[in-house]
Design a protein around this motif. Structure first.
Motif, PDB file in Angstrom:
ATOM      1  N   GLU A  36       0.829  -1.213   0.000  1.00 22.88           N
ATOM      2  CA  GLU A  36       0.000   0.000   0.000  1.00 22.88           C
ATOM      3  C   GLU A  36       0.861   1.260   0.000  1.00 22.88           C
ATOM      4  N   LEU A  37       1.945   1.249   0.787  1.00 15.52           N
ATOM      5  CA  LEU A  37       2.858   2.392   0.824  1.00 15.52           C
ATOM      6  C   LEU A  37       3.501   2.616  -0.545  1.00 15.52           C
ATOM      7  N   GLY A  38       3.986   1.539  -1.157  1.00 17.13           N
ATOM      8  CA  GLY A  38       4.621   1.663  -2.468  1.00 17.13           C
ATOM      9  C   GLY A  38       3.673   2.214  -3.517  1.00 17.13           C
ATOM     10  N   ALA A  39       2.438   1.723  -3.524  1.00 15.79           N
ATOM     11  CA  ALA A  39       1.446   2.200  -4.492  1.00 15.79           C
ATOM     12  C   ALA A  39       1.140   3.675  -4.264  1.00 15.79           C
ATOM     13  N   TYR A  40       0.946   4.058  -3.001  1.00 18.50           N
ATOM     14  CA  TYR A  40       0.612   5.446  -2.675  1.00 18.50           C
ATOM     15  C   TYR A  40       1.746   6.385  -3.081  1.00 18.50           C
ATOM     16  N   MET A  41       2.971   6.002  -2.774  1.00 20.28           N
ATOM     17  CA  MET A  41       4.107   6.852  -3.117  1.00 20.28           C
ATOM     18  C   MET A  41       4.236   7.026  -4.623  1.00 20.28           C
ATOM     19  N   ALA A  42       4.060   5.953  -5.377  1.00 21.36           N
ATOM     20  CA  ALA A  42       4.162   6.039  -6.834  1.00 21.36           C
ATOM     21  C   ALA A  42       3.050   6.903  -7.408  1.00 21.36           C
ATOM     22  N   GLN A  43       1.834   6.698  -6.938  1.00 21.93           N
ATOM     23  CA  GLN A  43       0.686   7.437  -7.456  1.00 21.93           C
ATOM     24  C   GLN A  43       0.750   8.925  -7.132  1.00 21.93           C
ATOM     25  N   HIS A  44       1.529   9.304  -6.098  1.00 27.17           N
ATOM     26  CA  HIS A  44       1.650  10.708  -5.718  1.00 27.17           C
ATOM     27  C   HIS A  44       3.040  11.274  -6.037  1.00 27.17           C
ATOM     28  N   ASP A  45       3.742  10.581  -6.929  1.00 29.31           N
ATOM     29  CA  ASP A  45       5.015  11.057  -7.489  1.00 29.31           C
ATOM     30  C   ASP A  45       6.125  11.265  -6.465  1.00 29.31           C
ATOM     31  N   TYR A  46       6.141  10.456  -5.412  1.00 25.44           N
ATOM     32  CA  TYR A  46       7.280  10.467  -4.508  1.00 25.44           C
ATOM     33  C   TYR A  46       8.342   9.531  -5.060  1.00 25.44           C
ATOM     34  N   LYS A  47       9.590   9.885  -4.873  1.00 24.44           N
ATOM     35  CA  LYS A  47      10.703   9.023  -5.236  1.00 24.44           C
ATOM     36  C   LYS A  47      11.043   8.166  -4.020  1.00 24.44           C
ATOM     37  N   LEU A  48      11.293   6.875  -4.238  1.00 32.06           N
ATOM     38  CA  LEU A  48      11.698   5.973  -3.162  1.00 32.06           C
ATOM     39  C   LEU A  48      13.217   5.867  -3.123  1.00 32.06           C
ATOM     40  N   ILE A  49      13.777   6.120  -1.953  1.00 30.20           N
ATOM     41  CA  ILE A  49      15.197   5.899  -1.679  1.00 30.20           C
ATOM     42  C   ILE A  49      15.246   4.775  -0.646  1.00 30.20           C
ATOM     43  N   TYR A  50      15.996   3.707  -0.938  1.00 32.38           N
ATOM     44  CA  TYR A  50      16.037   2.601   0.026  1.00 32.38           C
ATOM     45  C   TYR A  50      17.305   1.792  -0.182  1.00 32.38           C
ATOM     46  N   GLY A  51      17.434   0.700   0.566  1.00 34.00           N
ATOM     47  CA  GLY A  51      18.674  -0.066   0.604  1.00 34.00           C
ATOM     48  C   GLY A  51      19.010  -0.920  -0.590  1.00 34.00           C
ATOM     49  N   GLN A 109      14.485  14.728  26.118  1.00 30.10           N
ATOM     50  CA  GLN A 109      13.563  15.837  26.291  1.00 30.10           C
ATOM     51  C   GLN A 109      12.200  15.472  25.710  1.00 30.10           C
ATOM     52  N   GLU A 110      11.159  16.164  26.154  1.00 30.62           N
ATOM     53  CA  GLU A 110       9.803  15.955  25.622  1.00 30.62           C
ATOM     54  C   GLU A 110       9.773  16.149  24.111  1.00 30.62           C
ATOM     55  N   SER A 111      10.629  17.033  23.603  1.00 30.21           N
ATOM     56  CA  SER A 111      10.654  17.296  22.158  1.00 30.21           C
ATOM     57  C   SER A 111      11.070  16.070  21.351  1.00 30.21           C
ATOM     58  N   ALA A 112      11.691  15.086  22.003  1.00 24.87           N
ATOM     59  CA  ALA A 112      12.071  13.862  21.290  1.00 24.87           C
ATOM     60  C   ALA A 112      10.838  13.153  20.739  1.00 24.87           C
ATOM     61  N   ILE A 113       9.758  13.146  21.508  1.00 26.37           N
ATOM     62  CA  ILE A 113       8.517  12.510  21.059  1.00 26.37           C
ATOM     63  C   ILE A 113       7.921  13.274  19.881  1.00 26.37           C
ATOM     64  N   GLN A 114       8.079  14.601  19.913  1.00 25.07           N
ATOM     65  CA  GLN A 114       7.539  15.438  18.838  1.00 25.07           C
ATOM     66  C   GLN A 114       8.260  15.229  17.519  1.00 25.07           C
ATOM     67  N   LEU A 115       9.446  14.624  17.543  1.00 24.35           N
ATOM     68  CA  LEU A 115      10.187  14.343  16.312  1.00 24.35           C
ATOM     69  C   LEU A 115       9.564  13.192  15.514  1.00 24.35           C
ATOM     70  N   ILE A 116       8.713  12.409  16.172  1.00 27.41           N
ATOM     71  CA  ILE A 116       8.213  11.174  15.566  1.00 27.41           C
ATOM     72  C   ILE A 116       6.778  11.347  15.080  1.00 27.41           C
ATOM     73  N   ASN A 117       6.585  11.159  13.769  1.00 28.96           N
ATOM     74  CA  ASN A 117       5.250  11.058  13.187  1.00 28.96           C
ATOM     75  C   ASN A 117       4.892   9.574  13.188  1.00 28.96           C
ATOM     76  N   ILE A 118       3.679   9.240  13.592  1.00 31.97           N
ATOM     77  CA  ILE A 118       3.315   7.822  13.673  1.00 31.97           C
ATOM     78  C   ILE A 118       1.873   7.616  13.238  1.00 31.97           C
ATOM     79  N   SER A 119       1.671   6.578  12.425  1.00 37.00           N
ATOM     80  CA  SER A 119       0.330   6.223  11.964  1.00 37.00           C
ATOM     81  C   SER A 119       0.358   4.799  11.434  1.00 37.00           C
ATOM     82  N   SER A 120      -0.804   4.161  11.406  1.00 40.36           N
ATOM     83  CA  SER A 120      -0.909   2.822  10.820  1.00 40.36           C
ATOM     84  C   SER A 120      -1.268   2.887   9.337  1.00 40.36           C
ATOM     85  N   SER A 121      -1.492   4.089   8.821  1.00 41.04           N
ATOM     86  CA  SER A 121      -1.907   4.276   7.425  1.00 41.04           C
ATOM     87  C   SER A 121      -0.847   5.062   6.652  1.00 41.04           C
TER      88      SER A 121
END
Length: 194
Positions: free
Chosen positions: A24-39, A156-168
């Motif tokens: 689902e992630l791969g399809a979404y990224m391609a359909q919205h013109d994101y470039k994939l950088i990976y290993g 610091q509390e700001s460490a948590i703010q660095l992380i975006n998290i979602s199941s979608s």
């Protein structure tokens, strides 16, 4: 954010949902013109994201150290494969080419890449968004550990703010697009500075 570095397991995990969300992630990224950088591997969740990107006409850049070609099976159908000499160079190249980071479920390699991106954000080396794709609650324990580090005075509390998290994938990328770094110490990292 046009190029997203995806950290993911070289295995697929025990639950089919891990693979399904990688696709689902791969399809979404391609359909919205994101470039994939990976290993650069064709194995596990890494391979699933790359394959789905390619299936939908997406641009996929793999970065693979020559010494790993026998251990990690290199994906031979990528838009671009960059050969590097070491794991350090692999990660540096991934960071240089990316505007943001997403971690799918994975093991030690995924954790190490994720925490390097978070650490660099925390100390101000970059202001790129970092996201956890929390499939089947995979990263719940990790978030508890980060919160414990804050409670115990090691972060610091700001460490948590660095992380975006979602199941979608869609909502994760949306939150990353609207991300503003809490770090006020950002300076362009310059290897020529003393």
């Amino acid at each position: 954010m046009k190029a997203i570095c995806v950290f993911a397991g070289s295995n697929s995990g025990v639950h089919p949902h891990y693979r399904n969300v990688a696709v689902e992630l791969g399809a979404y990224m391609a359909q919205h013109d994101y470039k994939l950088i990976y290993g650069g591997s064709k194995m596990g969740l890494m391979g699933e994201v790359a394959n789905e990107m390619l299936k939908h006409g997406g641009h996929v850049v793999g970065i693979m150290p020559k010494g790993l070609f026998s251990g990690e099976i290199v994906h031979t159908a990528l838009t671009e494969l960059i050969e590097v000499s070491s794991m350090h160079e692999r990660k540096a190249t991934m960071h240089d080419l990316s505007d943001g980071y997403i971690a799918l479920p994975g093991g030690f390699g995924t954790f190490e890449e994720l925490f390097e991106a978070l650490c660099w954000a925390q100390i101000g080396i970059h202001k790129k968004p970092v996201g956890l794709l929390n499939v089947n609650g995979y990263y719940n324990a990790l978030m508890s550990m980060v919160e414990h580090a804050v409670t115990e005075g090691f972060s610091q509390e700001s460490a948590i703010q660095l992380i975006n998290i979602s199941s979608s994938p869609q909502s994760l990328i949306s939150s990353m697009m609207n991300f503003t770094s809490p770090s006020t110490r950002y300076t362009k990292w310059n290897n020529t500075s003393s």
